[in-house]
Scaffold this active site. Structure first.
Site, PDB file in Angstrom:
ATOM      1  N   HIS A 160      -0.921   2.301 -13.389  1.00 32.59           N
ATOM      2  CA  HIS A 160      -0.817   0.850 -13.637  1.00 32.59           C
ATOM      3  C   HIS A 160      -1.483   0.431 -14.955  1.00 32.59           C
ATOM      4  O   HIS A 160      -1.324  -0.709 -15.386  1.00 32.59           O
ATOM      5  CB  HIS A 160      -1.444   0.058 -12.491  1.00 32.59           C
ATOM      6  CG  HIS A 160      -0.724   0.184 -11.190  1.00 32.59           C
ATOM      7  ND1 HIS A 160       0.599  -0.147 -11.048  1.00 32.59           N
ATOM      8  CD2 HIS A 160      -1.145   0.622  -9.963  1.00 32.59           C
ATOM      9  CE1 HIS A 160       0.968   0.069  -9.779  1.00 32.59           C
ATOM     10  NE2 HIS A 160      -0.073   0.538  -9.106  1.00 32.59           N
ATOM     11  N   ASP A 196       4.883   7.573  -6.866  1.00 36.93           N
ATOM     12  CA  ASP A 196       4.002   6.646  -6.155  1.00 36.93           C
ATOM     13  C   ASP A 196       4.828   5.505  -5.559  1.00 36.93           C
ATOM     14  O   ASP A 196       5.876   5.135  -6.093  1.00 36.93           O
ATOM     15  CB  ASP A 196       2.969   6.088  -7.138  1.00 36.93           C
ATOM     16  CG  ASP A 196       1.869   5.275  -6.480  1.00 36.93           C
ATOM     17  OD1 ASP A 196       0.781   5.834  -6.249  1.00 36.93           O
ATOM     18  OD2 ASP A 196       2.094   4.079  -6.194  1.00 36.93           O
ATOM     19  N   HIS A 198       4.208   2.432  -5.642  1.00 35.76           N
ATOM     20  CA  HIS A 198       4.238   1.278  -6.543  1.00 35.76           C
ATOM     21  C   HIS A 198       4.828   1.653  -7.899  1.00 35.76           C
ATOM     22  O   HIS A 198       4.666   2.780  -8.360  1.00 35.76           O
ATOM     23  CB  HIS A 198       2.812   0.743  -6.767  1.00 35.76           C
ATOM     24  CG  HIS A 198       2.123   0.339  -5.513  1.00 35.76           C
ATOM     25  ND1 HIS A 198       1.291   1.200  -4.816  1.00 35.76           N
ATOM     26  CD2 HIS A 198       2.146  -0.820  -4.813  1.00 35.76           C
ATOM     27  CE1 HIS A 198       0.808   0.571  -3.743  1.00 35.76           C
ATOM     28  NE2 HIS A 198       1.312  -0.653  -3.714  1.00 35.76           N
ATOM     29  N   ASP A 285       1.330   7.024  -1.285  1.00 32.60           N
ATOM     30  CA  ASP A 285       1.290   5.766  -0.525  1.00 32.60           C
ATOM     31  C   ASP A 285       2.682   5.366  -0.032  1.00 32.60           C
ATOM     32  O   ASP A 285       2.861   4.278   0.523  1.00 32.60           O
ATOM     33  CB  ASP A 285       0.631   4.630  -1.325  1.00 32.60           C
ATOM     34  CG  ASP A 285       0.952   4.653  -2.807  1.00 32.60           C
ATOM     35  OD1 ASP A 285       1.832   5.426  -3.221  1.00 32.60           O
ATOM     36  OD2 ASP A 285       0.318   3.881  -3.548  1.00 32.60           O
TER      37      ASP A 285
HETATM   38 ZN    ZN Z   1       0.525   3.111  -5.408  1.00 33.95          ZN
END
Ligand code: ZN
Ligand code: ZN
Lengths: 343, 343
Positions: A160, A196, A198, A285
């Protein structure tokens, strides 16, 4: 497969984050890495070695040097301003606000260099961030020197974090630094496959105008999921980078049947790009019981991911990203790695 | 001077905000308005009347209609998503994130339309925001119909709210809506003089490309103070608005001697513009004991501000903005108004 791991990650602990309307202990906590380490030992994945120290010269090619200086100075400045506890922002430079003037007060600076209140700072954060960065580069060196694969057990994670912003538990983008380092060693093309849950908005932003790093993201649709403001299918890169960014957003509740189809599409994109090296931003995740996520992968799916990645027959660097179901994070992350080794 | 005030402001209560690394009861709380109302009665400033209901047609000229719909729907959507308590964002669309796609989930939407975690929502927020907006327009009507001045005792305040974002306790920009309304009634030029401690970033943004509303801001330098990312002296307007935005940032610790000099400069700018109407965004968080601010005005200074404003001899609408030293907010805000009436 060797794992590079630094115990110094543990210095980044005791911090809090903003979760909806509450301040809670950060989900991104030291036990995440320790469960993975323990699982590596339990299954005998291979040696666990500590990283060698690296300078920031490669990091400065993917991050604004002023941002890296901020990461180092933020917590001392926070204390010097008379504050204590977790350092976190409270106002952000969104649209209609200026991105060209860095405030002088620490309260302003910390918001300037962030896009959420999730990458928070305590006394040991910078040292942990440095050690995580070192793990990525040391594991990259193993691959560069001929190992078919290596695992950078990075904590904090990185995907991120962008050229000049922190967020989503991420500070230095470990995968991006490793990609830059491979190029600096002579690689012509590097693929980053981000699995991931996200969207890896930082990785996308860093390479969005470049053709030497292909970025393929498999993730929850930002219309419903964090980071909400990037990761749509129409983001294909700009300028020289056009055609080298690929987003494969998926619906809430996606399970293996849907997720594996996106993975196949991702593999096709990577194969067609013919990279010299593959970097896997490894988040787990996507797991059905992850506390902050909404996909439905089960533990038996993770070895399948690894087996599929191995079929690309590329030198492969695994870089740890997210995953918050603490006990299962070890089983699932290491499941990908043992699957890669087909055992 | 008449005051327009709605008891419906009190519905916006019980909400929390993010203050550094803690969730605290919002500083912008109902007692602020009640202390002012009580002081108006105590000094006999004049009648206190309730606002008339107004539609949002004027507000839609200064705010994105989709943003206004969001303000109305956010809390019901928050509850429908299974959440409770104060609705607030946790991730913001800063640089490198997209401003052109509104997320569908309430968690995404609320960050999309915000620049901090300070404009938070509870069940009664929208009704209070509407009533505050109505107070501004009803007080504007008093001035339009010939009263030399009127006081809109607005709560929540408005000057941090921009065309499509909330923040800093602000949702609808009451002063901006009133300015638009005066223009719609036939005024050619309206000046907004913002004397709040904080820069009125929303007001600036709304009129930044327009010449029919001059915006003059006196405030704490954003290099050290909230909102941190707007309010610098070099922001003079753009396009048709060039030359019609004026920022007068001041240093930490500024007292009357420095502040009054900036006020004189502001008056000169307003006089030279020859507006038909003056709107004063009246914040009294310049007070020496304000809990979140760092200027050093004392209670005796506020009547002087009012007396000086009166010398402009313009039809004047006072619109309440910030001020958080709860008991003194009544003395200081009403001090400006009695000073304006020279008593
Ligand atoms: Zn994540
Ligand atoms: Zn203020």
């Amino acid at each position: 497969m060797k794992t590079v791991f630094s115990p110094r990650h543990a210095g980044h602990s005791g911090n809090v984050e903003l979760d909806t309307n509450e301040i809670v202990p950060a989900y991104e906590k030291p036990s995440r890495a320790e469960f993975i380490r323990a699982r590596i030992e339990a299954v005998g994945l291979g040696p666990i070695v500590e990283p060698q120290a690296h300078g920031l010269e490669t990091a400065r090619k993917v991050h604004d040097p002023a941002y890296l200086e901020f990461l180092e100075s933020v917590y001392p400045e926070w204390l010097a301003a008379g504050r204590s506890g977790t350092a976190m922002p409270y106002v952000w430079p969104t649209r209609a606000l200026r991105a060209d003037v860095v405030p002088t007060s620490i309260e302003g600076k910390i918001g300037f260099y962030a896009f959420d209140a999730g990458a928070t700072f305590v006394a040991g954060t910078w040292d942990a961030v440095r050690s995580s960065h070192d793990s990525a580069l040391s594991a990259a060196s193993l691959v560069e020197s001929g190992e078919p694969a290596a695992f950078a057990l990075c904590r904090p994670p990185g995907h991120h974090a962008g050229s000049n912003f922190a967020g989503g538990y991420c500070f230095i983008n470990n995968a991006a630094v490793a990609a830059q380092w491979f190029l600096d060693q002579g690689a012509k093309r590097v693929s980053i496959l981000d699995v991931d849950y996200h969207h890896g908005n930082g990785t996308q932003e860093i390479f969005y105008r470049r053709s030497d790093v292909q970025v393929v993201n498999l993730h929850a649709d930002p219309l419903f999921e964090y980071p909400h403001f990037l990761g749509h299918a129409d983001e294909g890169g700009e300028g020289a980078g056009e055609g080298f960014n690929h987003n494969l957003p998926m619906a809430r509740g996606t399970d293996w049947s849907g997720w594996s189809k996106a993975l196949e599409r991702g593999f096709k994109l990577v194969s067609d790009y013919t990279p010299d090296v593959l970097i896997v931003s490894l988040g787990v995740d996507t797991f059905e019981r992850d506390p902050i996520s909404q996909f439905k992968l089960v533990s038996d799916d993770y070895p399948k991911i690894g087996r599929e990645i191995a079929r690309l027959r590329l030198p492969t660097l695994f870089v740890m990203e997210g995953g918050y179901a603490v006990e299962e994070i070890g089983i699932n992350a290491v499941g990908v790695l043992t699957g890669f080794e087909d055992r």
